[in-house]
Write a protein that holds these residues in place. Structure first.
Motif, PDB file in Angstrom:
ATOM      1  N   SER A  68       0.817  -1.207   0.000  1.00 22.88           N
ATOM      2  CA  SER A  68       0.000   0.000   0.000  1.00 22.88           C
ATOM      3  C   SER A  68       0.854   1.262   0.000  1.00 22.88           C
ATOM      4  CB  SER A  68      -0.904   0.022   1.239  1.00 22.88           C
ATOM      5  OG  SER A  68      -1.718  -1.140   1.284  1.00 22.88           O
ATOM      6  N   SER A  69       0.250   2.351  -0.457  1.00 22.21           N
ATOM      7  CA  SER A  69       0.896   3.662  -0.352  1.00 22.21           C
ATOM      8  C   SER A  69       0.168   4.467   0.713  1.00 22.21           C
ATOM      9  CB  SER A  69       0.866   4.391  -1.695  1.00 22.21           C
ATOM     10  OG  SER A  69      -0.468   4.592  -2.126  1.00 22.21           O
ATOM     11  N   TYR A  70       0.901   5.341   1.389  1.00 21.36           N
ATOM     12  CA  TYR A  70       0.352   6.094   2.510  1.00 21.36           C
ATOM     13  C   TYR A  70       0.692   7.569   2.370  1.00 21.36           C
ATOM     14  CZ  TYR A  70      -0.214   1.463   4.643  1.00 21.36           C
ATOM     15  OH  TYR A  70      -0.576   0.173   4.895  1.00 21.36           O
ATOM     16  N   GLU A  71      -0.106   8.385   3.013  1.00 17.00           N
ATOM     17  CA  GLU A  71       0.053   9.836   2.898  1.00 17.00           C
ATOM     18  C   GLU A  71       1.241  10.379   3.673  1.00 17.00           C
ATOM     19  OE1 GLU A  71      -2.479  13.910   4.008  1.00 17.00           O
ATOM     20  OE2 GLU A  71      -3.521  11.977   3.864  1.00 17.00           O
ATOM     21  N   CYS A  72       1.473   9.850   4.884  1.00 19.07           N
ATOM     22  CA  CYS A  72       2.474  10.447   5.773  1.00 19.07           C
ATOM     23  C   CYS A  72       3.676   9.557   6.070  1.00 19.07           C
ATOM     24  CB  CYS A  72       1.835  10.851   7.094  1.00 19.07           C
ATOM     25  SG  CYS A  72       0.656  12.200   6.943  1.00 19.07           S
ATOM     26  N   ILE A  73       3.714   8.384   5.481  1.00 17.41           N
ATOM     27  CA  ILE A  73       4.870   7.511   5.654  1.00 17.41           C
ATOM     28  C   ILE A  73       5.220   6.876   4.312  1.00 17.41           C
ATOM     29  CG2 ILE A  73       4.292   6.965   8.057  1.00 17.41           C
ATOM     30  CD1 ILE A  73       3.311   4.208   7.071  1.00 17.41           C
ATOM     31  N   ASN A  74       6.455   6.451   4.193  1.00 22.24           N
ATOM     32  CA  ASN A  74       6.891   5.648   3.061  1.00 22.24           C
ATOM     33  C   ASN A  74       7.120   4.233   3.562  1.00 22.24           C
ATOM     34  OD1 ASN A  74       7.003   8.004   1.434  1.00 22.24           O
ATOM     35  ND2 ASN A  74       9.067   8.446   2.185  1.00 22.24           N
TER      36      ASN A  74
ATOM     37  N   ASN B  48       7.263  10.657   6.910  1.00 23.94           N
ATOM     38  CA  ASN B  48       7.439  11.615   5.812  1.00 23.94           C
ATOM     39  C   ASN B  48       6.583  12.859   6.028  1.00 23.94           C
ATOM     40  OD1 ASN B  48       8.065  12.825   3.400  1.00 23.94           O
ATOM     41  ND2 ASN B  48       6.935  11.382   2.113  1.00 23.94           N
ATOM     42  N   ARG B  49       6.977  13.613   7.037  1.00 26.48           N
ATOM     43  CA  ARG B  49       6.388  14.937   7.276  1.00 26.48           C
ATOM     44  C   ARG B  49       7.523  15.929   7.537  1.00 26.48           C
ATOM     45  NH1 ARG B  49       2.598  16.084  11.512  1.00 26.48           N
ATOM     46  NH2 ARG B  49       1.466  17.403  10.036  1.00 26.48           N
ATOM     47  N   PRO B  50       8.381  16.123   6.574  1.00 28.04           N
ATOM     48  CA  PRO B  50       9.579  16.940   6.822  1.00 28.04           C
ATOM     49  C   PRO B  50       9.277  18.362   7.241  1.00 28.04           C
ATOM     50  CG  PRO B  50       9.250  16.584   4.462  1.00 28.04           C
ATOM     51  CD  PRO B  50       8.296  15.667   5.175  1.00 28.04           C
ATOM     52  N   GLU B  51       8.129  18.881   6.806  1.00 24.31           N
ATOM     53  CA  GLU B  51       7.770  20.259   7.168  1.00 24.31           C
ATOM     54  C   GLU B  51       7.473  20.395   8.659  1.00 24.31           C
ATOM     55  OE1 GLU B  51       3.920  18.120   6.629  1.00 24.31           O
ATOM     56  OE2 GLU B  51       5.894  18.114   5.659  1.00 24.31           O
TER      57      GLU B  51
ATOM     58  N   MET C  44       4.173  13.293  14.685  1.00 26.13           N
ATOM     59  CA  MET C  44       3.124  12.306  14.463  1.00 26.13           C
ATOM     60  C   MET C  44       1.749  12.975  14.478  1.00 26.13           C
ATOM     61  SD  MET C  44       4.584   9.036  16.627  1.00 26.13           S
ATOM     62  CE  MET C  44       5.286   9.923  18.015  1.00 26.13           C
ATOM     63  N   SER C  45       1.121  13.042  13.314  1.00 27.07           N
ATOM     64  CA  SER C  45      -0.223  13.597  13.164  1.00 27.07           C
ATOM     65  C   SER C  45      -1.249  12.468  13.261  1.00 27.07           C
ATOM     66  CB  SER C  45      -0.349  14.276  11.799  1.00 27.07           C
ATOM     67  OG  SER C  45      -0.253  13.307  10.766  1.00 27.07           O
ATOM     68  N   PRO C  46      -2.538  12.791  13.378  1.00 30.83           N
ATOM     69  CA  PRO C  46      -3.556  11.738  13.362  1.00 30.83           C
ATOM     70  C   PRO C  46      -3.476  10.865  12.107  1.00 30.83           C
ATOM     71  CG  PRO C  46      -4.532  13.753  14.166  1.00 30.83           C
ATOM     72  CD  PRO C  46      -3.139  14.111  13.709  1.00 30.83           C
ATOM     73  N   THR C  47      -3.214  11.471  10.948  1.00 27.55           N
ATOM     74  CA  THR C  47      -3.098  10.691   9.713  1.00 27.55           C
ATOM     75  C   THR C  47      -1.895   9.767   9.771  1.00 27.55           C
ATOM     76  OG1 THR C  47      -4.152  12.454   8.425  1.00 27.55           O
ATOM     77  CG2 THR C  47      -2.873  10.824   7.200  1.00 27.55           C
ATOM     78  N   LEU C  48      -0.770  10.264  10.281  1.00 25.26           N
ATOM     79  CA  LEU C  48       0.416   9.416  10.396  1.00 25.26           C
ATOM     80  C   LEU C  48       0.158   8.242  11.326  1.00 25.26           C
ATOM     81  CD1 LEU C  48       4.106  10.406  10.538  1.00 25.26           C
ATOM     82  CD2 LEU C  48       3.221   8.867  12.301  1.00 25.26           C
TER      83      LEU C  48
ATOM     84  N   ASP D 154      16.094  15.588   7.994  1.00 30.42           N
ATOM     85  CA  ASP D 154      16.921  15.831   9.173  1.00 30.42           C
ATOM     86  C   ASP D 154      16.246  15.458  10.485  1.00 30.42           C
ATOM     87  OD1 ASP D 154      15.020  17.824   9.283  1.00 30.42           O
ATOM     88  OD2 ASP D 154      16.434  19.423   9.806  1.00 30.42           O
ATOM     89  N   ALA D 155      15.170  14.679  10.441  1.00 36.08           N
ATOM     90  CA  ALA D 155      14.460  14.327  11.673  1.00 36.08           C
ATOM     91  C   ALA D 155      14.078  12.856  11.687  1.00 36.08           C
ATOM     92  CB  ALA D 155      13.213  15.196  11.842  1.00 36.08           C
ATOM     93  N   PHE D 156      14.155  12.261  12.869  1.00 35.84           N
ATOM     94  CA  PHE D 156      13.575  10.935  13.111  1.00 35.84           C
ATOM     95  C   PHE D 156      12.093  11.143  13.409  1.00 35.84           C
ATOM     96  CE2 PHE D 156      12.497   7.686  16.412  1.00 35.84           C
ATOM     97  CZ  PHE D 156      12.521   6.565  15.584  1.00 35.84           C
ATOM     98  N   CYS D 157      11.807  11.753  14.527  1.00 35.15           N
ATOM     99  CA  CYS D 157      10.435  12.126  14.885  1.00 35.15           C
ATOM    100  C   CYS D 157      10.501  13.097  16.044  1.00 35.15           C
ATOM    101  CB  CYS D 157       9.618  10.892  15.267  1.00 35.15           C
ATOM    102  SG  CYS D 157       7.958  11.298  15.860  1.00 35.15           S
ATOM    103  N   ALA D 158       9.965  14.285  15.841  1.00 33.23           N
ATOM    104  CA  ALA D 158      10.001  15.318  16.877  1.00 33.23           C
ATOM    105  C   ALA D 158       8.795  15.252  17.808  1.00 33.23           C
ATOM    106  CB  ALA D 158      10.114  16.699  16.238  1.00 33.23           C
TER     107      ALA D 158
END
Length: 273
Positions: free
Chosen positions: A2-8, A21-24, A29-33, A59-63
């Protein structure tokens, strides 16, 4: 796959990789993620991989948590908040019990819930340059939702653990290794190669022995010695049954023929179930 909006998500043979995959937002971690990861873990488990690597883009793992989307916006909508929390705690608990070996590949910023994620994984390979922190105290709360459990179990020295939780002070990936939170810290330029090296070590082993090694560790850590001996022996014979006694029929038979050195080598599996 599957493909996902916030992760690869990639699945390649015995190895799966989930990349936030939310570099911005520094991969917060958002609800979608959360929903993406919840579904991806089900997909990965069905693929019966031996190793799952979790990392972040750029440049981030998860903030940590997306404070606006996970807390502020749904605060007055109890049903929405409950749905978000259901996704969060379902996938965190799934990951904690995941049958494959889980590796946190910490490439950059690692805060709050990101530290919980790294703490839940079995192995954490991190960049020296990565920045870690428990910033919850800075906005008036303590680390919750399993984050206190994670730092308490991954920083064995009480005064070190409480220092970072009470002050919100940051530390580096190299310091994370020194205090016990990281398995190994290497320069960022070596992170990919070191993670690949560990993955190769793991994938040459049987998925059953990897899974049961994790299961036994988690159980016996809280047992007294006598109970642990009984449990370990029961799980050993369970493993033997499931693998057709491969450790005797193949491994020890190969050792008797001096075909491999068990201290530094692994035997060739004949029944990788």
């Amino acid at each position: 796959m599957s493909s996902y909006e916030c992760i690869n998500l990639t699945i390649d043979g015995d190895v799966a990789t989930i990349q936030f995959n939310r570099p911005e937002k520094k991969n917060c971690m958002s609800p979608t993620l959360h929903n993406n990861v919840r579904n991806a873990l089900v997909e990965v488990e069905k693929a019966r991989v031996k190793v799952l690597v979790i990392t972040g883009i750029k440049d981030a793992f998860c903030a940590g948590m997306d404070l606006e989307q996970c807390f502020f916006e749904p605060f007055d909508d109890p049903q929405r908040m409950a749905a978000i929390n259901d996704d969060v705690f379902t996938w965190f608990q799934h990951l904690k019990k995941f049958p494959a070996v889980t590796i946190a590949k910490v490439n950059g910023w690692c805060f709050g819930g990101g530290m919980e994620l790294a703490g839940i994984c079995d192995i954490a390979i991190v960049a020296d340059e990565s920045t870690w922190g428990l910033s919850e105290v800075n906005f008036g709360i303590f680390p919750g939702g399993g984050t206190s459990w994670a730092y308490a179990h991954n920083i064995p020295a009480r005064k070190k653990a409480l220092y970072y939780a009470l002050t919100g002070d940051t530390f580096t990936g190299k310091q994370a290794e020194e205090i016990g939170y990281a398995t190994k810290s290497v320069p960022l330029e070596q992170l990919d190669a070191e993670t690949d090296r560990v993955v190769k070590m793991l994938t040459r082993l049987g998925r059953t022995v990897l899974r049961k090694t994790k299961e036994v560790y988690e159980k016996v850590k809280w047992m007294d010695f006598e109970a642990a001996v009984d449990y370990e022996m029961a799980k050993l014979w369970e493993l033997s049954r499931e693998t057709n006694d491969d450790w005797i029929r193949t491994a020890l038979a190969s050792f008797k023929r001096r075909e491999f050195k068990p201290g530094t080598q692994s035997y060739t599996l004949t029944k990788d179930v």
